[in-house]
Structure formats: structure tokens, C-alpha cells
Design a protein around this motif. Structure first.
Motif, mmCIF file in Angstrom:
data_model
loop_
_atom_site.group_PDB
_atom_site.id
_atom_site.type_symbol
_atom_site.label_atom_id
_atom_site.label_comp_id
_atom_site.label_asym_id
_atom_site.label_seq_id
_atom_site.Cartn_x
_atom_site.Cartn_y
_atom_site.Cartn_z
ATOM 1 N N UNK A 1 -8.273 8.586 -11.870
ATOM 2 C CA UNK A 1 -8.334 7.333 -10.984
ATOM 3 C C UNK A 1 -9.154 7.906 -9.920
ATOM 4 N N UNK A 2 -9.377 9.002 -9.784
ATOM 5 C CA UNK A 2 -10.834 9.188 -8.601
ATOM 6 C C UNK A 2 -10.566 10.646 -8.372
ATOM 7 N N UNK B 1 -5.319 6.778 -0.799
ATOM 8 C CA UNK B 1 -4.787 5.640 -0.232
ATOM 9 C C UNK B 1 -5.430 4.087 -1.154
ATOM 10 N N UNK B 2 -4.298 3.925 -1.768
ATOM 11 C CA UNK B 2 -3.519 2.292 -2.246
ATOM 12 C C UNK B 2 -3.399 1.773 -1.864
ATOM 13 N N UNK B 3 -4.236 0.712 -1.921
ATOM 14 C CA UNK B 3 -4.399 -0.815 -1.590
ATOM 15 C C UNK B 3 -3.683 -1.780 -2.467
ATOM 16 N N UNK B 4 -3.508 -2.850 -1.960
ATOM 17 C CA UNK B 4 -3.113 -3.578 -2.786
ATOM 18 C C UNK B 4 -2.700 -3.578 -4.613
ATOM 19 N N UNK C 1 -10.162 -0.418 -4.292
ATOM 20 C CA UNK C 1 -8.495 -0.861 -3.679
ATOM 21 C C UNK C 1 -7.969 0.473 -3.117
ATOM 22 N N UNK C 2 -8.428 1.596 -4.119
ATOM 23 C CA UNK C 2 -8.238 2.983 -4.048
ATOM 24 C C UNK C 2 -9.201 3.877 -3.539
ATOM 25 N N UNK D 1 0.647 -1.003 0.098
ATOM 26 C CA UNK D 1 0.153 -0.318 0.420
ATOM 27 C C UNK D 1 0.978 1.145 -0.347
ATOM 28 N N UNK D 2 0.382 2.378 -0.629
ATOM 29 C CA UNK D 2 0.331 3.682 -0.871
ATOM 30 C C UNK D 2 -0.157 4.795 -0.069
#
Length: 115
Positions: free
Chosen positions: A49-50, A81-84, A67-68, A17-18
Motif C-alpha cells: 500500500x505505502x 491516513x486514508x481519505x475518500x 487518497x492515502x 476517512x480513517x
């Protein structure tokens, strides 16, 4: 002149994650009617992206849903927040803010996902 500054990028392994930050030089992140994250991978066009609107409406690209997460503080920052994370998430990530009829972009932060 308003500036947006991204930070938090780096090199991570797949699955990690980041959290990216976008800080405004103006009084508040709420000075913008919407704040969004875009990314640009090598050899590709910049893509959405978002986004989060002033009213709190959230929008995500299909490739990052689940994920985000985009958010903002009550002060000067917005986050991604970026996961996986996956190798295909590798790109330069940009923050974009819209205020009135003007849009403002940050300089970008590099995210590299690699084993």
C-alpha cells in the motif's frame, strides 16, 4: 523481540476517512530502515500500500495515490491516513518494519468500507 501493533481500523461508509496507527515496542519507529503498510482482502494476496524510508522517501501503490498518506512521528508510531475510502479498500491492513536483515509484521487491523 520487537513487536508492531496496528490500530485504528473499523467500519466506515464510502467517502469517509480513517487513520491507522502502527506502534513499535522498540525505542523508536526510526529503529526501522523502512516502515510500510500492506493489505490483504478476502481471497486475495497481500499487497503493498505505502512505505516510508528512514530518509523520508514515500512510495504508494497506484490504487491509493492521492487518497492515502503515510507518515511517522519522532517517537514510536507510524500512520496511514486514508481519505475518500472505497469499498475496494476493504481489507486487513498490516504494518511491516525492516530493521537490519529482519522484517517485522503486526497482527493486522480490519478496515471495512461499506454503505
Amino acid at each position: 523481540q520487537v513487536h508492531l501493533t496496528e490500530s485504528g481500523g473499523g467500519l466506515v461508509q464510502p467517502g469517509e476517512s480513517l487513520r491507522l496507527s502502527c506502534e513499535t515496542s522498540s525505542r523508536s519507529i526510526f529503529d526501522f530502515s523502512s516502515v510500510a503498510w500492506y493489505r490483504q482482502a478476502p481471497g486475495k494476496q497481500r499487497e503493498f500500500v505505502a512505505a516510508i524510508t528512514g530518509g523520508g522517501t514515500l512510495t504508494y501503490a497506484d490504487s491509493v495515490k492521492g487518497r492515502f498518506t503515510i507518515s511517522r512521528t519522532l517517537a514510536k508510531k507510524a500512520y496511514l491516513q486514508m481519505n475518500s475510502l472505497k469499498p475496494e479498500d476493504t481489507a486487513v491492513y498490516y504494518c511491516r518494519g525492516v530493521r537490519g536483515t529482519a522484517e517485522h509484521w503486526g497482527q493486522g487491523t480490519q478496515v471495512t468500507v461499506s454503505s
